[in-house]
Design a protein around this motif. Structure first.
Motif, mmCIF file in Angstrom:
data_model
loop_
_atom_site.group_PDB
_atom_site.id
_atom_site.type_symbol
_atom_site.label_atom_id
_atom_site.label_comp_id
_atom_site.label_asym_id
_atom_site.label_seq_id
_atom_site.Cartn_x
_atom_site.Cartn_y
_atom_site.Cartn_z
ATOM 1 N N ALA A 167 0.828 -1.215 0.000
ATOM 2 C CA ALA A 167 0.000 0.000 0.000
ATOM 3 C C ALA A 167 0.859 1.261 0.000
ATOM 4 N N ARG A 168 1.914 1.270 0.787
ATOM 5 C CA ARG A 168 2.782 2.461 0.841
ATOM 6 C C ARG A 168 3.511 2.662 -0.487
ATOM 7 N N GLN A 169 3.991 1.569 -1.090
ATOM 8 C CA GLN A 169 4.692 1.697 -2.375
ATOM 9 C C GLN A 169 3.733 2.167 -3.454
ATOM 10 N N ARG A 170 2.531 1.606 -3.463
ATOM 11 C CA ARG A 170 1.530 2.009 -4.458
ATOM 12 C C ARG A 170 1.211 3.505 -4.314
ATOM 13 N N ALA A 171 1.002 3.957 -3.084
ATOM 14 C CA ALA A 171 0.633 5.363 -2.853
ATOM 15 C C ALA A 171 1.720 6.313 -3.353
ATOM 16 N N VAL A 172 2.970 5.992 -3.085
ATOM 17 C CA VAL A 172 4.080 6.843 -3.528
ATOM 18 C C VAL A 172 4.155 6.861 -5.053
#
Length: 178
Positions: free
Chosen positions: A123-128
């Motif tokens: 989720a964090r990688q996708r958001a960035v």
């Protein structure tokens, strides 16, 4: 931007179990593990281990065996555990294509190895990557004849592919965790 190093990945491997250098090297050479993510020679690995030991993130104890030469088995220190935890829970990982390929995959591998949930990492990688994709699209000029436009278009296209691939990673990892 700081250099891409396997430091935290090695900390994660040692968090799973204490290991000597050749055991670690096998993980970095095995294509089913990290062999397609990192290209690491024996000398590079030992240089990293020495650096991690100097930073007091790992400690080594010499192990003796009748059937093999003495080896140093490395394990994490308390400081190493803190660094690893910070790395695994990085709120804003890089959207750089190279860093996604190496750091994101390394985080996923280590999280799986330590039986930690991969969903927050994804989720964090996708958001960035989504934020960078949107930023680049909005900054894109209209002069389609310029090299700057073409270069930006390439990065936008790559990030679009990365976002599709991140979705695929999520599906693959969900199927292995159920």
């Amino acid at each position: 931007m700081n250099a891409l190093t396997p430091d935290e990945t090695i900390l994660g491997l040692l968090a799973a179990q204490g290991q000597h250098g050749y055991q670690l090297l096998e993980t970095f050479q095995d294509p089913a593990r990290l062999g397609k993510v990192w290209k690491l020679s024996t000398s590079q690995l030992y240089a990293v281990l020495k650096r991690l030991e100097r930073q007091a993130w790992i400690s080594g104890i010499e192990q003796w065996s009748e059937s093999a030469p003495p080896r140093i088995e490395y394990s994490l220190t308390e400081a190493g555990w803190r660094v690893l935890d910070e790395w695994l829970s990085t709120v804003a990982p890089s959207a750089s294509i190279r860093r996604v390929r190496v750091e994101f995959l390394s985080r996923l591998y280590i999280a799986q190895l330590l039986k930690l949930p991969t969903a927050p990492i994804i989720a964090r990688q996708r958001a960035v990557c989504q934020a960078e994709y949107a930023r680049l699209q909005s900054a894109q000029g209209n002069n389609q004849q310029s090299m700057g436009y073409l270069a930006a278009e390439m990065v936008i296209t790559q990030l679009g592919a990365v976002l599709t691939w991140i979705d695929r990673c999520e599906l693959v990892l969900q199927s292995t965790q159920t």
